[in-house]
Design a protein around this motif. Structure first.
Motif, mmCIF file in Angstrom:
data_model
loop_
_atom_site.group_PDB
_atom_site.id
_atom_site.type_symbol
_atom_site.label_atom_id
_atom_site.label_comp_id
_atom_site.label_asym_id
_atom_site.label_seq_id
_atom_site.Cartn_x
_atom_site.Cartn_y
_atom_site.Cartn_z
ATOM 1 N N PHE A 39 0.819 -1.213 0.000
ATOM 2 C CA PHE A 39 0.000 0.000 0.000
ATOM 3 C C PHE A 39 0.854 1.265 0.000
ATOM 4 C CE2 PHE A 39 -3.065 -3.176 0.959
ATOM 5 C CZ PHE A 39 -4.224 -2.712 0.365
ATOM 6 N N GLY A 40 2.083 1.167 0.487
ATOM 7 C CA GLY A 40 2.996 2.304 0.402
ATOM 8 C C GLY A 40 3.283 2.668 -1.046
ATOM 9 N N GLN A 41 3.567 1.651 -1.865
ATOM 10 C CA GLN A 41 3.815 1.894 -3.285
ATOM 11 C C GLN A 41 2.539 2.346 -3.974
ATOM 12 O OE1 GLN A 41 6.834 1.819 -4.987
ATOM 13 N NE2 GLN A 41 5.580 2.783 -6.539
ATOM 14 N N ALA A 42 1.414 1.708 -3.670
ATOM 15 C CA ALA A 42 0.132 2.092 -4.283
ATOM 16 C C ALA A 42 -0.191 3.557 -3.985
ATOM 17 C CB ALA A 42 -0.986 1.185 -3.781
ATOM 18 N N PHE A 43 0.138 3.998 -2.791
ATOM 19 C CA PHE A 43 -0.115 5.383 -2.371
ATOM 20 C C PHE A 43 0.706 6.370 -3.200
ATOM 21 C CE2 PHE A 43 0.235 8.646 1.231
ATOM 22 C CZ PHE A 43 -1.086 9.060 1.139
ATOM 23 N N GLU A 44 1.864 5.939 -3.689
ATOM 24 C CA GLU A 44 2.721 6.801 -4.505
ATOM 25 C C GLU A 44 2.079 7.172 -5.836
ATOM 26 O OE1 GLU A 44 5.697 8.221 -3.639
ATOM 27 O OE2 GLU A 44 5.204 7.420 -1.664
ATOM 28 N N TYR A 45 1.141 6.358 -6.327
ATOM 29 C CA TYR A 45 0.473 6.651 -7.596
ATOM 30 C C TYR A 45 -0.675 7.640 -7.429
ATOM 31 C CZ TYR A 45 3.279 2.782 -9.175
ATOM 32 O OH TYR A 45 4.340 1.967 -9.473
ATOM 33 N N ALA A 46 -1.007 7.967 -6.192
ATOM 34 C CA ALA A 46 -2.055 8.951 -5.915
ATOM 35 C C ALA A 46 -1.492 10.358 -6.083
ATOM 36 C CB ALA A 46 -2.593 8.766 -4.501
ATOM 37 N N SER A 47 -2.367 11.278 -6.449
ATOM 38 C CA SER A 47 -1.959 12.679 -6.596
ATOM 39 C C SER A 47 -1.632 13.278 -5.228
ATOM 40 C CB SER A 47 -3.088 13.478 -7.242
ATOM 41 O OG SER A 47 -4.170 13.610 -6.319
ATOM 42 N N PRO A 48 -0.916 14.391 -5.217
ATOM 43 C CA PRO A 48 -0.651 15.072 -3.946
ATOM 44 C C PRO A 48 -1.949 15.410 -3.193
ATOM 45 C CG PRO A 48 0.778 15.960 -5.642
ATOM 46 C CD PRO A 48 -0.199 15.039 -6.327
ATOM 47 N N TYR A 49 -3.005 15.731 -3.919
ATOM 48 C CA TYR A 49 -4.300 16.020 -3.285
ATOM 49 C C TYR A 49 -4.789 14.814 -2.486
ATOM 50 C CZ TYR A 49 -9.348 16.622 -2.883
ATOM 51 O OH TYR A 49 -10.635 16.666 -2.407
ATOM 52 N N ILE A 50 -4.760 13.639 -3.099
ATOM 53 C CA ILE A 50 -5.204 12.410 -2.432
ATOM 54 C C ILE A 50 -4.258 12.064 -1.281
ATOM 55 C CG2 ILE A 50 -5.584 9.917 -2.735
ATOM 56 C CD1 ILE A 50 -7.761 11.686 -4.028
ATOM 57 N N GLN A 51 -2.971 12.216 -1.503
ATOM 58 C CA GLN A 51 -2.007 11.927 -0.438
ATOM 59 C C GLN A 51 -2.227 12.835 0.768
ATOM 60 O OE1 GLN A 51 1.794 12.186 -2.421
ATOM 61 N NE2 GLN A 51 1.579 10.148 -3.323
ATOM 62 N N THR A 52 -2.520 14.093 0.516
ATOM 63 C CA THR A 52 -2.796 15.019 1.617
ATOM 64 C C THR A 52 -4.111 14.665 2.301
ATOM 65 O OG1 THR A 52 -1.563 16.786 0.523
ATOM 66 C CG2 THR A 52 -3.169 17.454 2.197
ATOM 67 N N MET A 53 -5.119 14.295 1.520
ATOM 68 C CA MET A 53 -6.422 13.952 2.078
ATOM 69 C C MET A 53 -6.319 12.782 3.065
ATOM 70 S SD MET A 53 -9.891 12.564 0.180
ATOM 71 C CE MET A 53 -9.903 13.879 -1.007
ATOM 72 N N PHE A 54 -5.525 11.768 2.715
ATOM 73 C CA PHE A 54 -5.429 10.580 3.565
ATOM 74 C C PHE A 54 -4.249 10.624 4.525
ATOM 75 C CE2 PHE A 54 -8.222 9.255 0.182
ATOM 76 C CZ PHE A 54 -9.268 8.742 0.925
ATOM 77 N N GLY A 55 -3.232 11.380 4.208
ATOM 78 C CA GLY A 55 -2.138 11.604 5.136
ATOM 79 C C GLY A 55 -1.105 10.498 5.231
ATOM 80 N N SER A 56 -1.520 9.262 5.076
ATOM 81 C CA SER A 56 -0.574 8.146 5.177
ATOM 82 C C SER A 56 -1.077 6.970 4.354
ATOM 83 C CB SER A 56 -0.409 7.705 6.637
ATOM 84 O OG SER A 56 -1.580 7.032 7.077
ATOM 85 N N SER A 57 -0.153 6.077 4.033
ATOM 86 C CA SER A 57 -0.551 4.894 3.279
ATOM 87 C C SER A 57 -1.445 3.980 4.119
ATOM 88 C CB SER A 57 0.678 4.140 2.763
ATOM 89 O OG SER A 57 1.476 3.699 3.838
#
Length: 130
Positions: A39-57
């Motif tokens: 899920f750490g790698q999967a999280f890398e394919y998310a946009s910065p917006y999505i990464q900020t929204m969820f905060g962590s993998s």
């Protein structure tokens, strides 16, 4: 003049194909990461917006497991239309889960510094024949 017009059409077709290939490669890579449980790698394919929204993998994983379990280990994945709306691209993807149920999702894709990122996913209702 016809040669110029034909050259322009070929250039646009090549550009569209490259965009579609890059978008599909990004979605495929995220699905592969899900299948590996990374899920750490999967999280890398998310946009910065999505990464900020969820905060962590970890929080991203919780959302995916509860809202989109069909993407974790699909039996089949098929790509359909790629459309553009207000500068964002939407890629339709049909997932068949392990129980044989089908789910049509639409991925919002944005390009950041030449790299395609997933900026959101939404369900698309399937017709009665699906």
């Amino acid at each position: 003049m016809r040669l110029v017009f034909a050259s322009i059409l070929i250039w646009f077709a090549t550009l569209a194909m490259a965009q579609q290939d890059g978008i599909r490669a990004t979605i495929d890579a995220q699905i592969t990461a899900f299948e590996r449980g990374d899920f750490g790698q999967a999280f890398e394919y998310a946009s910065p917006y999505i990464q900020t929204m969820f905060g962590s993998s970890d929080q991203f994983e919780t959302m995916v497991r509860s809202g989109y379990p069909m993407v974790l280990a699909p039996a089949d994945v098929r790509y359909f239309d790629l459309t553009e709306e207000q500068g964002a691209y939407w890629q339709k993807v049909l997932f068949e889960d392990q129980a044989g149920a089908t789910h049509l999702l639409e991925y919002q894709m944005i390009q950041i510094a030449g790299t395609w990122r997933i900026n959101g996913v939404r369900f698309v209702p399937l017709g009665p024949s699906a």
